[in-house]
Design an enzyme around this catalytic site. Structure first.
Site, PDB file in Angstrom:
ATOM      1  N   SER A  22       7.990  25.283   3.279  1.00 18.98           N
ATOM      2  CA  SER A  22       7.522  24.115   2.512  1.00 18.98           C
ATOM      3  C   SER A  22       8.330  23.902   1.238  1.00 18.98           C
ATOM      4  O   SER A  22       7.954  23.103   0.384  1.00 18.98           O
ATOM      5  CB  SER A  22       6.044  24.293   2.155  1.00 18.98           C
ATOM      6  OG  SER A  22       5.857  25.516   1.467  1.00 18.98           O
ATOM      7  N   THR A 154     -13.629 -18.495  -5.986  1.00 21.37           N
ATOM      8  CA  THR A 154     -14.330 -17.648  -5.022  1.00 21.37           C
ATOM      9  C   THR A 154     -13.876 -18.167  -3.665  1.00 21.37           C
ATOM     10  O   THR A 154     -13.648 -19.374  -3.501  1.00 21.37           O
ATOM     11  CB  THR A 154     -15.864 -17.747  -5.136  1.00 21.37           C
ATOM     12  OG1 THR A 154     -16.254 -19.086  -4.836  1.00 21.37           O
ATOM     13  CG2 THR A 154     -16.351 -17.383  -6.535  1.00 21.37           C
ATOM     14  N   HIS A 155     -13.716 -17.265  -2.714  1.00 22.34           N
ATOM     15  CA  HIS A 155     -13.172 -17.630  -1.388  1.00 22.34           C
ATOM     16  C   HIS A 155     -11.811 -18.310  -1.528  1.00 22.34           C
ATOM     17  O   HIS A 155     -11.427 -19.097  -0.670  1.00 22.34           O
ATOM     18  CB  HIS A 155     -14.130 -18.542  -0.609  1.00 22.34           C
ATOM     19  CG  HIS A 155     -15.551 -18.093  -0.638  1.00 22.34           C
ATOM     20  ND1 HIS A 155     -16.093 -17.256   0.326  1.00 22.34           N
ATOM     21  CD2 HIS A 155     -16.554 -18.327  -1.527  1.00 22.34           C
ATOM     22  CE1 HIS A 155     -17.370 -17.020   0.030  1.00 22.34           C
ATOM     23  NE2 HIS A 155     -17.668 -17.651  -1.098  1.00 22.34           N
ATOM     24  N   SER A 276      17.520 -13.793  -2.880  1.00 24.01           N
ATOM     25  CA  SER A 276      17.655 -13.692  -1.426  1.00 24.01           C
ATOM     26  C   SER A 276      19.129 -13.572  -1.082  1.00 24.01           C
ATOM     27  O   SER A 276      19.986 -14.177  -1.730  1.00 24.01           O
ATOM     28  CB  SER A 276      17.064 -14.944  -0.780  1.00 24.01           C
ATOM     29  OG  SER A 276      17.621 -15.139   0.504  1.00 24.01           O
ATOM     30  N   LYS A 282      16.235 -18.920  -3.803  1.00 22.82           N
ATOM     31  CA  LYS A 282      15.030 -18.088  -3.846  1.00 22.82           C
ATOM     32  C   LYS A 282      14.919 -17.188  -5.074  1.00 22.82           C
ATOM     33  O   LYS A 282      15.909 -16.683  -5.584  1.00 22.82           O
ATOM     34  CB  LYS A 282      14.967 -17.173  -2.601  1.00 22.82           C
ATOM     35  CG  LYS A 282      14.704 -17.872  -1.298  1.00 22.82           C
ATOM     36  CD  LYS A 282      13.387 -18.639  -1.248  1.00 22.82           C
ATOM     37  CE  LYS A 282      12.168 -17.747  -1.386  1.00 22.82           C
ATOM     38  NZ  LYS A 282      11.976 -16.895  -0.210  1.00 22.82           N
ATOM     39  N   GLN A 321      -1.358  23.700   3.327  1.00 22.80           N
ATOM     40  CA  GLN A 321      -0.024  23.421   2.797  1.00 22.80           C
ATOM     41  C   GLN A 321       0.296  21.919   2.849  1.00 22.80           C
ATOM     42  O   GLN A 321       1.161  21.437   2.126  1.00 22.80           O
ATOM     43  CB  GLN A 321       1.003  24.213   3.610  1.00 22.80           C
ATOM     44  CG  GLN A 321       2.428  24.025   3.189  1.00 22.80           C
ATOM     45  CD  GLN A 321       3.333  25.028   3.881  1.00 22.80           C
ATOM     46  OE1 GLN A 321       3.363  26.187   3.538  1.00 22.80           O
ATOM     47  NE2 GLN A 321       4.065  24.569   4.874  1.00 22.80           N
TER      48      GLN A 321
HETATM   49  N1  ARG Z   1       3.299  27.429   0.930  1.00 20.76           N
HETATM   50  C1  ARG Z   1       1.961  27.864   1.212  1.00 20.76           C
HETATM   51  C2  ARG Z   1       0.995  26.720   0.831  1.00 20.76           C
HETATM   52  O1  ARG Z   1       1.386  25.825   0.187  1.00 20.76           O
HETATM   53  C3  ARG Z   1       1.673  29.085   0.464  1.00 20.76           C
HETATM   54  C4  ARG Z   1       0.579  29.930   1.023  1.00 20.76           C
HETATM   55  C5  ARG Z   1       1.014  30.742   2.167  1.00 20.76           C
HETATM   56  N2  ARG Z   1      -0.011  31.677   2.431  1.00 20.76           N
HETATM   57  C6  ARG Z   1      -0.116  32.300   3.591  1.00 20.76           C
HETATM   58  N3  ARG Z   1      -1.107  33.114   3.710  1.00 20.76           N
HETATM   59  N4  ARG Z   1       0.679  32.060   4.588  1.00 20.76           N
HETATM   60  O2  ARG Z   1      -0.148  26.713   1.187  1.00 20.76           O
END
Ligand code: ARG
Length: 464
Positions: A22, A154-155, A276, A282, A321
């Protein structure tokens, strides 16, 4: 190497890592993680788990990591699963043996929840500051509008004349609720999860209260299972963002409509309009359209994340996550939309003649005629019927409504004066209504509320 490599007989599969990592998203949590980690180190020192020297080595390393991240020179490695593992790896490079003690009594589960709460608190305050700025622009334009009128709708049918100031402030008050909502969300999220560990706390003598204080949280968690699995604060922040976006969208829609040639009430400044590529004549209201269009995306973030949460068993699950991407994107889009909308509002021109002429159409005073009859003892329903039939007659026979009113035995010339330009608005007297006196009071109250909200937002803005 991952933080958990020794548990496994083999290294992680590449496609597994690509799917589960992540880092690309949670790198934005860098400063928050560094801050929370420093507080954790101090907590370990107070608990007698780290010596003063170890604590010093760790906090120095963490500060350096913070600087490297800020300067954009932090060297990430392929095995960095997320920002938390990357920071721990680098701290261990820098602080040697002490680095291996950083994660004592802590799990990424309480770590990530802590960092995300700190981050959300900061971004909520920034968002509120952006809303206040837009409100200031609306207030300035409302003050400057004086006695200018336009039809209230209104409307999307002309209904009654209103002061332009009243109309602009209607958006201002909706935004005041957003500031309020952001403040509420900020207050509820102000709980430290640090010390909850993976899910059950720790056998070590940690003091979650003291790290909560150091991090500026109002309190610590009451239940460790809840602490690591609670993402209500993300959902609430997403709702506060979505509701705000809905308000920007409505304002945007109105700017789109009012700046058409058909309405011609608003004229956008060139610096805040686009052209445009094909049609030379435009001038397009793209800021307003994107304020409207991006709202769909923010609402999607809220709905999508609620769906992520709905079936999760206690406590932490990796599904969580998925909290960051919608949240960061919602804040990011608002950080762009709010100043852009403030710029459009600040610079657009009002065609006061066009608005005023539309507002002065005699039929817009129809209810004032009915109320004139009510003041003379007529039941409202029959007064409404009488005026309605005159309006119909004037349309069908293409006659002037004022002349019909003047000639009518129950109405007459005095009643016909109500249809004169500007007369209707002067008669509006309800507090909070569209009449001049009420709007003057409202302008004062709005300015007072804005000043109060500025102080409130300052109070929940974390020190940088
Ligand atoms: N990147 C993970 C998150 O945002 C961190 C936690 C990971 N924890 C785990 N037990 N795999 O949630």
């Amino acid at each position: 190497m991952t933080l958990w490599a020794q548990r496994m007989a083999s290294g992680p599969a590449e496609a597994m890592m690509s799917f589960t990592a992540s880092l690309d998203v949670d790198r934005h949590l860098g400063p928050d993680d560094v801050r929370a980690s420093i507080a954790h180190v101090h907590g370990l020192e107070r608990a007698g788990i780290l010596t003063a020297e170890e604590s010093k080595a760790l906090t120095t390393a963490l500060r350096q990591v913070g600087d490297e991240l800020e300067a954009g020179i932090f060297a990430f490695e392929p095995a960095d699963e997320d920002i938390h593992s990357a920071i721990e790896r680098r701290v261990t490079d820098l602080a040697g043996e002490a680095g291996e003690k950083l994660h004592t009594g802590r799990s990424r589960n309480d770590q990530v929840a802590t960092a995300l709460r700190l981050h959300t608190k900061r971004r909520l305050a920034e968002t509120a500051a952006g809303v206040l700025e837009l409100q200031r622009r609306l207030l300035e334009r409302a003050r400057e509008a004086g006695e200018a009128t336009l039809p209230g709708y209104t409307h999307l049918q002309r209904a009654q004349p209103v002061l332009l100031a009243h109309h602009l402030l209607a958006h201002g008050w909706a935004l005041a609720r957003d500031v309020d909502r952001i403040g509420d969300a900020s207050r509820r999220l102000d709980v430290s999860p640090l010390g909850a560990g993976a899910l059950a706390g720790s056998s070590l003598p940690l003091q979650p209260d003291s790290v909560a204080v150091e991090l500026g949280f109002a309190s610590r968690f009451e239940n460790s299972l809840d602490a690591v699995s609670d993402r209500d604060f993300v959902a609430e922040a997403l709702f506060a963002c979505s509701m705000l976006a809905v308000h920007l969208s409505r304002l945007g829609e109105e700017i789109v409509i009012f700046s058409t040639e058909e309405f011609g009430f608003y004229r956008l400044d060139d610096a805040w309009s686009t052209g445009s590529s094909m049609l030379p004549q435009k001038k397009n209201p793209d800021v307003a359209e994107l304020a409207r269009g991006k709202t769909g995306r923010l609402i999607g973030h809220l709905c999508g994340f609620l769906a992520t949460l709905k079936g999760l068993p206690l406590a932490y699950n990796r599904d969580l996550q998925e909290d960051k991407e919608p949240l960061f994107d919602s804040f990011g889009q608002l950080a762009l939309a709010l100043p852009a909308m403030a710029g459009v509002i600040e610079t657009m021109r009002f065609d006061l003649d066009k608005m005023g002429t539309a507002a002065d159409a005699p039929a817009l005073a129809a209810v004032d005629l009915a109320e004139w009859l009510v003041a003379r003892g007529a039941p409202f329903r029959s007064a409404h019927g009488l005026v309605g039939s005159l309006v119909r007659e004037s349309l069908e026979r293409k006659l002037d409504l004022g002349e019909l009113v003047a000639a009518h035995p129950e109405l007459g010339p005095e009643a016909a004066e109500l249809l004169e330009p500007g007369a209707a608005i002067q008669r509006r007297r309800t507090p909070g209504g569209a009449g001049s006196e009420a709007v003057a009071v409202q302008l004062e109250r709005f300015a007072e509320r804005l000043a109060l909200d500025e102080a409130r937002v300052a109070a929940f803005t974390p020190p940088s």
